[in-house]
Design a protein around this motif. Structure first.
Motif, short mmCIF file in Angstrom:
data_model
loop_
_atom_site.label_atom_id
_atom_site.label_comp_id
_atom_site.label_asym_id
_atom_site.label_seq_id
_atom_site.Cartn_x
_atom_site.Cartn_y
_atom_site.Cartn_z
N UNK A 56 0.82 -1.21 0.00
CA UNK A 56 0.00 0.00 0.00
C UNK A 56 0.85 1.26 0.00
N UNK A 57 2.01 1.18 0.63
CA UNK A 57 2.87 2.35 0.76
C UNK A 57 3.90 2.46 -0.36
N UNK A 58 4.20 1.35 -1.02
CA UNK A 58 5.22 1.34 -2.07
C UNK A 58 4.60 0.95 -3.40
N UNK A 59 4.54 1.89 -4.31
CA UNK A 59 3.89 1.64 -5.60
C UNK A 59 4.72 0.73 -6.49
N UNK A 60 6.04 0.89 -6.46
CA UNK A 60 6.91 0.09 -7.32
C UNK A 60 6.78 -1.41 -7.09
N UNK A 61 6.96 -1.88 -5.85
CA UNK A 61 6.80 -3.32 -5.60
C UNK A 61 5.41 -3.84 -5.96
N UNK A 62 4.38 -3.01 -5.75
CA UNK A 62 3.02 -3.44 -6.10
C UNK A 62 2.89 -3.65 -7.60
N UNK A 63 3.48 -2.75 -8.39
CA UNK A 63 3.42 -2.90 -9.84
C UNK A 63 4.21 -4.11 -10.30
N UNK A 64 5.35 -4.36 -9.67
CA UNK A 64 6.14 -5.54 -10.04
C UNK A 64 5.40 -6.83 -9.70
N UNK A 65 4.69 -6.82 -8.58
CA UNK A 65 3.90 -8.00 -8.21
C UNK A 65 2.78 -8.23 -9.23
N UNK A 66 2.15 -7.15 -9.66
CA UNK A 66 1.10 -7.27 -10.68
C UNK A 66 1.67 -7.83 -11.97
N UNK A 67 2.82 -7.34 -12.37
CA UNK A 67 3.45 -7.84 -13.60
C UNK A 67 3.78 -9.33 -13.48
N UNK A 68 4.23 -9.74 -12.30
CA UNK A 68 4.56 -11.16 -12.10
C UNK A 68 3.30 -12.03 -12.18
N UNK A 69 2.23 -11.57 -11.54
CA UNK A 69 0.97 -12.34 -11.56
C UNK A 69 0.42 -12.41 -12.98
N UNK A 70 0.45 -11.29 -13.69
CA UNK A 70 -0.05 -11.28 -15.06
C UNK A 70 0.83 -12.15 -15.97
N UNK A 71 2.13 -12.14 -15.72
CA UNK A 71 3.01 -13.01 -16.49
C UNK A 71 2.69 -14.47 -16.26
N UNK A 72 2.41 -14.82 -15.01
CA UNK A 72 2.02 -16.19 -14.69
C UNK A 72 0.70 -16.55 -15.36
N UNK A 73 -0.25 -15.60 -15.33
CA UNK A 73 -1.54 -15.85 -15.97
C UNK A 73 -1.38 -16.02 -17.47
N UNK A 74 -0.48 -15.24 -18.06
CA UNK A 74 -0.24 -15.35 -19.50
C UNK A 74 0.35 -16.71 -19.86
#
Length: 211
Positions: A47-65
């Motif tokens: 919630x406090x760090x936008x960068x790690x949150x975006x990287x986590x989203x990219x990782x999840x989306x990469x896994x979904x892909x």
């Protein structure tokens, strides 16, 4: 969720210090407390760090892909999720700039938590049983935590968990099942009925206004 964690930690500490519990029960309390604490800390960090949150989203989306083998429009989903994430962090920035605005919500949250918890305890009181308040705190906290897990089983799982926990605290299984049923009727099914009635009433009012 933080209030629930505090209640879980306080109840677990009281039980472990003042009561003789089995190794299985003590391990369960420690594991659930540690897992809940780790989850809250992770959510707070994201919630406090936008960068790690975006990287986590990219990782999840990469896994979904990888799982979908390219059938999902990842770019479209990423844009939608990032828009939501930006809005969320903007809200966090507003809260950080005006922390006093959290005073009333925190007070109301604590009051809501206490009254919700009192339902668990008062059901046993109505049945003529004197159950330690710490037991009610632990069962309440764990049952609330279970309800937040997206396992796709909204009905049945919580009842099983609650009944099992009460039996672990040496409460007769028949009484545990009865108390669990009454608690769920008051805290879940009653709210469903009220919510359904309110939704129907709002829908009727909307139709009357249109006509």
């Amino acid at each position: 969720m933080t209030t629930t964690l505090i209640g879980l930690l306080a109840g677990s500490a009281i039980i472990l210090l003042d009561h003789k519990v089995t190794f299985y029960l003590s391990s369960l309390l420690i594991t659930v407390s540690a897992g809940t604490s780790a989850t809250i800390l992770l959510l707070l960090y994201l919630s406090l760090r936008r960068g790690p949150a975006e990287r986590l989203i990219d990782w999840v989306l990469g896994l979904a892909s990888s799982i979908s083998r390219g059938r999902l429009n990842i770019a479209k989903w990423r844009e939608r999720i990032l828009n939501v994430l930006r809005s969320f962090h903007q809200g966090i920035d507003v809260i950080r700039a005006h922390p006093r605005n959290l005073i009333k919500p925190v007070i109301f949250s604590v009051l809501s938590w206490f009254f919700y918890l009192s339902t668990y305890h008062m059901v046993f009181y109505a049945l003529g049983l004197d159950v330690p308040f710490a037991v009610s705190m632990v069962v309440f906290s764990i049952s609330v935590a279970v309800q937040t897990v997206p396992v796709g089983i909204p009905v049945g799982l919580v009842e099983i968990v609650m009944t099992t926990l009460y039996t672990l605290f040496n409460i007769d299984i028949a009484i545990s099942g009865t108390a669990t049923t009454l608690i769920r009727v008051v805290t879940f099914w009653f709210r469903i009925l009220i919510g359904y009635a309110a939704a129907q009433w709002i829908g009727v009012e909307a139709l009357l206004r249109r006509s």
